[in-house]
Design an enzyme around this catalytic site. Structure first.
Site, PDB file in Angstrom:
ATOM      1  N   LYS A  82     -16.094 -11.833  55.031  1.00  0.00           N
ATOM      2  CA  LYS A  82     -15.076 -12.370  54.268  1.00  0.00           C
ATOM      3  C   LYS A  82     -13.722 -12.650  55.156  1.00  0.00           C
ATOM      4  CE  LYS A  82     -13.072  -8.125  52.188  1.00  0.00           C
ATOM      5  NZ  LYS A  82     -12.754  -7.583  50.912  1.00  0.00           N
ATOM      6  N   ASP A  83     -13.561 -11.913  56.178  1.00  0.00           N
ATOM      7  CA  ASP A  83     -12.313 -12.387  57.089  1.00  0.00           C
ATOM      8  C   ASP A  83     -12.223 -13.737  57.772  1.00  0.00           C
ATOM      9  OD1 ASP A  83     -11.245  -9.954  55.935  1.00  0.00           O
ATOM     10  OD2 ASP A  83     -11.754  -8.883  57.752  1.00  0.00           O
ATOM     11  N   ARG A 130      -7.276 -12.669  44.400  1.00  0.00           N
ATOM     12  CA  ARG A 130      -8.573 -12.863  43.582  1.00  0.00           C
ATOM     13  C   ARG A 130      -8.764 -11.655  42.737  1.00  0.00           C
ATOM     14  NH1 ARG A 130     -13.215 -10.108  44.005  1.00  0.00           N
ATOM     15  NH2 ARG A 130     -12.155  -9.263  46.112  1.00  0.00           N
ATOM     16  N   ARG A 131      -8.582 -10.502  42.890  1.00  0.00           N
ATOM     17  CA  ARG A 131      -8.575  -9.488  42.419  1.00  0.00           C
ATOM     18  C   ARG A 131      -7.551  -9.358  41.103  1.00  0.00           C
ATOM     19  NH1 ARG A 131     -10.013  -5.733  47.443  1.00  0.00           N
ATOM     20  NH2 ARG A 131     -12.226  -5.985  47.293  1.00  0.00           N
ATOM     21  N   ARG A 148      -1.204  -2.782  50.605  1.00  0.00           N
ATOM     22  CA  ARG A 148      -1.842  -3.039  51.716  1.00  0.00           C
ATOM     23  C   ARG A 148      -2.097  -1.709  52.313  1.00  0.00           C
ATOM     24  NH1 ARG A 148      -1.120  -7.163  55.130  1.00  0.00           N
ATOM     25  NH2 ARG A 148      -2.688  -6.108  56.575  1.00  0.00           N
ATOM     26  N   GLY A 149      -3.134  -1.604  53.509  1.00  0.00           N
ATOM     27  CA  GLY A 149      -3.251  -0.444  54.020  1.00  0.00           C
ATOM     28  C   GLY A 149      -4.766  -0.240  54.144  1.00  0.00           C
ATOM     29  N   VAL A 151      -8.103   2.174  53.682  1.00  0.00           N
ATOM     30  CA  VAL A 151      -8.848   2.654  52.561  1.00  0.00           C
ATOM     31  C   VAL A 151      -8.211   4.137  52.205  1.00  0.00           C
ATOM     32  CG1 VAL A 151     -10.913   3.884  51.551  1.00  0.00           C
ATOM     33  CG2 VAL A 151     -11.169   1.531  52.638  1.00  0.00           C
ATOM     34  N   ARG A 154      -4.826   3.737  50.576  1.00  0.00           N
ATOM     35  CA  ARG A 154      -4.997   2.984  49.311  1.00  0.00           C
ATOM     36  C   ARG A 154      -5.479   4.272  47.991  1.00  0.00           C
ATOM     37  NH1 ARG A 154      -6.632  -3.150  49.447  1.00  0.00           N
ATOM     38  NH2 ARG A 154      -5.832  -3.634  51.874  1.00  0.00           N
ATOM     39  N   CYS A 241      -7.760 -26.929  46.299  1.00  0.00           N
ATOM     40  CA  CYS A 241      -6.759 -26.160  45.713  1.00  0.00           C
ATOM     41  C   CYS A 241      -6.517 -24.785  46.282  1.00  0.00           C
ATOM     42  CB  CYS A 241      -7.312 -25.688  44.122  1.00  0.00           C
ATOM     43  SG  CYS A 241      -8.352 -24.625  44.244  1.00  0.00           S
TER      44      CYS A 241
END
Length: 313
Positions: A82-83, A130-131, A148-149, A151, A154, A241
């Protein structure tokens, strides 16, 4: 590896999750008789704590690794798929997409709460537009907080009471052995994942035929077809978009053999506007399927969602 006398140098980010992912690929290659060493590369996304959409988006985790490949400092690199930017990189090829982990998002909330149990105004952390868009669209009265950060950082915000919950990729939590922190795996009907979420991309130089062939043994056809559909959809929408996009494709047996089913959403950051559509097609036509669904979203007004008020403005 026939004809290669040196150890394969595998480039990876130095985060705990990136290292776990890289080691899984290194172990798979070692099982096939190859010598592998990890080479840690620092990326712009690792250094900056600014929101991703302000420092360059997904490419901030990739460019330094790709530079190391092109400079021949490493022979292959492992990315969270996804990156990867959707545009191909000159001189490089994604030689393998291994079998994908569960791509869904996961809620990690205090006291084991489910999404529907969170009180009005509950503080939910995420660094993903997105989330954020999909959480707001649920109309649960949640307060979405930028985050950010890594796992542990978070999850620590929930443990110390700073936040009521965070939303993370289930795949990353699984790879890190932290599924114990999950209070709910979110149904894609509520929260569609990012295109390519849960999948890895193993990239190398396109002219290294020997290595391209060796890495092909790690490729999973169904996973590659699914992410190809998702990323072709994203590529079209990125040109049309700038709204947050979620997509999830699955290969499953249909009446005429293996079929690909894809769902997608384009949403405004404030959650007031969203468009969802789905499509089914052949696995072989994955790229076309994603592209055509993206054009359907645009035809239905996907561009208009970017005009909705940004909650941060």
């Amino acid at each position: 590896m026939t004809g290669r006398t040196t150890t394969l140098r595998l480039g990876t980010r130095a985060s705990a999750l990136a290292l776990v992912q890289a080691r899984s690929i290194a172990d798979a290659l070692r099982e096939r008789g190859h010598d592998v060493e990890l080479v840690e590369i620092t990326t712009k996304g690792d250094v900056s704590r600014a929101p991703l959409d302000r420092i360059g988006g997904t490419g901030v985790f990739v460019t330094a690794l790709r530079d190391a490949l092109l400079d021949r400092r490493v022979d292959l690199a492992v990315h969270s798929l996804k990156d990867l930017p959707t545009a191909p990189a000159d001189g490089l090829v994604v030689a393998a997409v291994p079998e994908r982990e569960d791509p869904r998002d996961a809620l990690c909330a205090r006291d084991g709460l489910k999404l529907s149990d969170l009180p009005d105004g509950a503080q939910v952390g995420t660094g993903s537009p997105r989330r954020e868009a999909q959480l707001r669209a649920l109309g649960l009265g949640l307060t979405v907080v930028g985050l950010r950060g890594n796992v542990d950082t978070r999850l620590g915000k929930v443990a110390d009471g700073t936040l009521d919950a965070v939303v993370l990729a289930r795949a990353g939590l699984s790879r890190l052995g932290r599924l114990d922190a999950v209070s709910e795996v979110l149904d894609p009907m509520q929260m569609l994942p990012a295109p390519g979420q849960g999948a890895l991309a193993v990239e190398c130089r396109a002219d290294d035929d020997e290595l391209v062939g060796a890495l092909a043994t790690l490729d999973d056809a169904a996973s590659r077809a699914a992410v190809t559909a998702e990323r072709s959809l994203l590529a079209v929408l990125e040109a049309g978009c700038t709204a947050p996009v979620g997509a999830y494709a699955e290969a499953a047996e249909g009446e005429d053999g293996l079929e690909l089913y894809i769902r997608a959403v384009v949403a405004s950051r404030d959650g007031t506007m969203s468009i969802r559509k789905s499509a089914t097609g052949s696995v072989e036509g994955a790229e076309r399927l994603g592209r055509e669904l993206a054009h359907e979203l645009l035809d239905d007004g996907a561009e208009a969602v970017i005009d909705a008020r940004d909650p941060a403005s």
